[in-house]
Design a protein around this motif. Structure first.
Motif, short mmCIF file in Angstrom:
data_model
loop_
_atom_site.label_atom_id
_atom_site.label_comp_id
_atom_site.label_asym_id
_atom_site.label_seq_id
_atom_site.Cartn_x
_atom_site.Cartn_y
_atom_site.Cartn_z
N LEU A 174 62.63 -8.46 10.65
CA LEU A 174 62.53 -7.04 10.95
C LEU A 174 63.92 -6.41 10.83
CD1 LEU A 174 60.18 -7.15 14.07
CD2 LEU A 174 59.57 -7.07 11.65
N VAL A 175 64.01 -5.34 10.04
CA VAL A 175 65.29 -4.69 9.78
C VAL A 175 65.21 -3.22 10.19
CG1 VAL A 175 67.03 -4.10 8.04
CG2 VAL A 175 65.73 -6.24 7.83
N ASP A 176 66.14 -2.79 11.05
CA ASP A 176 66.24 -1.38 11.46
C ASP A 176 64.94 -0.84 12.06
OD1 ASP A 176 68.52 0.10 11.63
OD2 ASP A 176 68.63 0.60 9.51
N CYS A 177 64.26 -1.64 12.82
CA CYS A 177 63.06 -1.18 13.51
C CYS A 177 63.46 -0.62 14.87
CB CYS A 177 62.06 -2.31 13.67
SG CYS A 177 61.42 -2.92 12.08
N THR A 178 62.77 0.44 15.30
CA THR A 178 63.18 1.15 16.51
C THR A 178 62.70 0.47 17.78
OG1 THR A 178 63.15 3.22 15.26
CG2 THR A 178 63.18 3.39 17.66
N ASN A 179 61.40 0.25 17.89
CA ASN A 179 60.84 -0.37 19.10
C ASN A 179 60.00 -1.57 18.71
OD1 ASN A 179 61.67 1.63 21.22
ND2 ASN A 179 60.48 3.01 19.92
N VAL A 180 60.48 -2.75 19.05
CA VAL A 180 59.79 -4.00 18.73
C VAL A 180 59.28 -4.61 20.03
CG1 VAL A 180 59.98 -6.28 17.70
CG2 VAL A 180 61.31 -4.38 16.76
N THR A 181 58.00 -4.98 20.05
CA THR A 181 57.41 -5.65 21.21
C THR A 181 56.93 -7.03 20.80
OG1 THR A 181 56.68 -3.54 22.15
CG2 THR A 181 55.63 -5.53 22.99
N LEU A 182 57.34 -8.05 21.55
CA LEU A 182 56.90 -9.42 21.30
C LEU A 182 55.81 -9.77 22.31
CD1 LEU A 182 60.28 -11.27 20.58
CD2 LEU A 182 58.83 -9.94 19.04
N ASP A 183 54.68 -10.21 21.80
CA ASP A 183 53.54 -10.52 22.64
C ASP A 183 53.79 -11.77 23.47
OD1 ASP A 183 50.56 -9.82 23.08
OD2 ASP A 183 50.52 -11.97 22.68
N GLY A 184 53.15 -11.83 24.65
CA GLY A 184 53.31 -12.98 25.53
C GLY A 184 52.73 -14.26 24.99
N SER A 185 51.92 -14.18 23.90
CA SER A 185 51.36 -15.39 23.30
C SER A 185 52.40 -16.19 22.52
CB SER A 185 50.20 -15.02 22.37
OG SER A 185 50.67 -14.20 21.30
N LEU A 186 53.56 -15.59 22.22
CA LEU A 186 54.59 -16.27 21.46
C LEU A 186 55.38 -17.22 22.35
CD1 LEU A 186 56.02 -13.31 19.34
CD2 LEU A 186 54.22 -14.92 18.71
N THR A 187 55.88 -18.29 21.75
CA THR A 187 56.73 -19.24 22.45
C THR A 187 58.16 -19.10 21.93
OG1 THR A 187 56.44 -21.00 20.81
CG2 THR A 187 54.78 -20.84 22.58
N PRO A 188 59.17 -19.60 22.65
CA PRO A 188 60.54 -19.58 22.12
C PRO A 188 60.65 -20.23 20.75
CG PRO A 188 60.57 -20.10 24.46
CD PRO A 188 59.12 -20.08 24.05
N ALA A 189 59.87 -21.28 20.52
CA ALA A 189 59.89 -21.94 19.21
C ALA A 189 59.38 -21.01 18.12
CB ALA A 189 59.06 -23.23 19.25
N ASP A 190 58.34 -20.20 18.42
CA ASP A 190 57.84 -19.24 17.44
C ASP A 190 58.95 -18.26 17.03
OD1 ASP A 190 55.22 -20.21 17.44
OD2 ASP A 190 54.66 -18.98 19.16
N VAL A 191 59.70 -17.79 18.01
CA VAL A 191 60.77 -16.83 17.74
C VAL A 191 61.87 -17.47 16.92
CG1 VAL A 191 62.52 -15.35 18.79
CG2 VAL A 191 60.24 -15.52 19.83
N ILE A 192 62.32 -18.65 17.32
CA ILE A 192 63.42 -19.34 16.63
C ILE A 192 63.04 -19.71 15.20
CG2 ILE A 192 64.82 -21.43 16.58
CD1 ILE A 192 65.79 -19.56 18.67
N ASP A 193 61.82 -20.19 15.01
CA ASP A 193 61.43 -20.73 13.69
C ASP A 193 60.88 -19.69 12.74
OD1 ASP A 193 62.15 -23.23 14.64
OD2 ASP A 193 60.10 -23.79 15.22
N HIS A 194 60.38 -18.55 13.26
CA HIS A 194 59.64 -17.65 12.38
C HIS A 194 60.08 -16.19 12.44
CE1 HIS A 194 56.77 -20.82 11.42
NE2 HIS A 194 56.67 -21.08 12.72
N LEU A 195 61.07 -15.85 13.26
CA LEU A 195 61.47 -14.46 13.38
C LEU A 195 62.97 -14.28 13.21
CD1 LEU A 195 59.35 -13.17 16.43
CD2 LEU A 195 59.18 -12.37 14.07
N ALA A 196 63.37 -13.11 12.70
CA ALA A 196 64.78 -12.71 12.65
C ALA A 196 64.83 -11.19 12.80
CB ALA A 196 65.43 -13.14 11.35
N PHE A 197 65.91 -10.69 13.41
CA PHE A 197 66.05 -9.26 13.67
C PHE A 197 67.43 -8.79 13.20
CE2 PHE A 197 63.56 -11.28 17.02
CZ PHE A 197 62.38 -10.57 16.99
N TYR A 198 67.45 -7.67 12.46
CA TYR A 198 68.70 -7.05 12.05
C TYR A 198 68.69 -5.58 12.48
CZ TYR A 198 69.81 -11.01 9.00
OH TYR A 198 70.10 -12.26 8.50
N ASP A 199 69.67 -5.20 13.31
CA ASP A 199 69.87 -3.80 13.69
C ASP A 199 68.62 -3.14 14.27
OD1 ASP A 199 72.53 -3.89 12.74
OD2 ASP A 199 71.84 -3.54 10.70
#
Length: 399
Positions: free
Chosen positions: A323-348
């Motif tokens: 996700l690049v330059d997104c204003t409001n990002v919400t991560l659902d409670g169904s995600l695990t820390p591993a999901d975030v580390i392995d499958h997500l990245a955020f820029y600005d």
């Protein structure tokens, strides 16, 4: 039950505070950009439970009124104050050379934004104004253009003989219809921090610029984009074979062919592109990349105002999501820390809201992030809020 007053405002005038009002509250919190006080207000603040968080404090007598201007402001000799006034400007302020007497008659100024000031009034401005922003001075008598100004055929037709044209940042001339010799015959001159000229225009236009102006020579036919630019393959092809982007450049996965067909690419900001386009970027004949190049893993999504990421969305993109330059990002409670580390990245991204268990993972994969918020923390803060609290949220407020 304790009674509290919370004021959140841009300007708060404290000069007319009354003890009968202050005595109603057990605590008063003022969050403001500019607080206006006097000796009486300061004495009351020392005796009552007032907490103040402000950027700038102005001490004014009771006869001085506060005047506010928002947005772009042209300040001329006609801006003479009516009586004792203090002026607050929010936005870009352009001061004309005839405005000296008007400036001197104000009790003071607070300017939040860019100030364009003639050389002859720089000392007057410094003696009168508190500036939260940048000050650019220009030669007296110059015509002030936009910070990024374009010299095209229409400009050339309107150019006044013998005039100096000034831009705070840069001047851009890529229109083949511009006749530099015609402008020179009119006695037209230019001044800016830098100028972008195409090869065919450089010889005739370069002598018209101030010697301190940095000149950048571009290939003929170069298209100039002054802002951030997000392109798919079809849009990129429409720009031709030479492109200059003065902001950030963001490319989607289908840009490989169009990108490799470019002969010249210059980007002053950052470049964001999928990892699959690395070879296509390297194939550009000439590149000048002043910022960073970010190769994005998985599927890139740009400029989303609101987006919620849950398990089903991640499952749709097994290679990951950036996700690049997104204003409001919400991560659902169904995600695990591993999901975030392995499958997500955020820029600005400006704001990311997620469960407390995901905060460390978000911090590990985010670049240029604004803030990370947790719903649990917000609920806790709300539960602690006293029901007797009075909130005031306004542009300006007189206490």
């Amino acid at each position: 039950m304790s009674k509290k007053l919370v004021i959140d405002t841009m300007f708060c005038d404290l000069r007319k505070m009354q003890e009968s009002t202050l005595g109603q509250y057990d605590s008063i919190k003022v969050s403001t950009m500019i607080a206006v006080t006097n000796a009486r207000a300061r004495e009351l603040m020392s005796r009552y439970p007032i907490e103040m968080d402000c950027m700038h404090t102005i001490d004014l007598d009771d006869e001085t009124t506060l005047n506010t201007l928002n947005g772009k402001t042209l300040f001329t000799g006609r801006n003479t104050p009516n009586g004792r006034q203090y002026l607050v400007v929010n936005g870009t302020m352009t001061i004309t050379p005839d405005a000296g007497d008007a400036l001197r008659q104000y009790m003071g100024l607070s300017i939040n934004g860019l100030v364009l000031c003639p050389d002859s009034l720089a000392t007057v401005l410094a003696s009168k104004a508190a500036v939260n922003g940048k000050i650019e001075t220009y030669p007296d008598g110059a015509v002030v253009l936009k910070s990024n100004a374009v010299i095209d055929r229409a400009f050339a037709l309107r150019a006044e003989p013998g005039r100096l044209y000034w831009a705070a940042q840069r001047l851009i001339a890529v229109d083949d219809a511009v006749d530099g010799e015609e402008l020179a015959a009119k006695g037209v001159r230019f001044a800016a921090r830098e100028a972008y000229l195409t090869e065919s225009l450089a010889e005739s236009l370069a002598p018209l610029f101030d010697p301190d102006t940095r000149l950048v020579i571009l290939p003929d036919g170069t298209t100039v984009e002054q802002d951030d630019l997000t392109l798919n393959g079809a849009a990129l092809r429409r720009f031709g074979d030479s492109l200059l982007v003065l902001g950030d450049l963001r490319l989607t996965e289908d840009c490989a062919e169009a990108l490799s067909n470019l002969e010249y690419l210059q980007v002053e900001g950052d470049v964001y592109l999928p990892e699959s386009l690395a070879d296509a970027l390297d194939a550009v004949t000439e590149t000048i990349l002043d910022g960073d190049v970010h190769y994005l893993a998985g599927k890139p999504l740009f400029d989303k105002l609101h987006i919620t990421v849950d398990k089903s969305l991640l499952d749709a993109f097994p290679d990951g999501l950036t996700l690049v330059d997104c204003t409001n990002v919400t991560l659902d409670g169904s995600l695990t820390p591993a999901d975030v580390i392995d499958h997500l990245a955020f820029y600005d991204c400006k704001s990311i809201t997620c469960p407390a268990a995901l905060v460390s993972a978000v911090n590990a994969v985010a670049d240029g992030m604004g803030s990370v918020n947790t719903p649990d923390a917000a609920e806790d803060a709300g539960s602690e809020e006293d029901a007797g609290t009075q909130h005031i949220d306004a542009m300006s407020y007189i206490l």
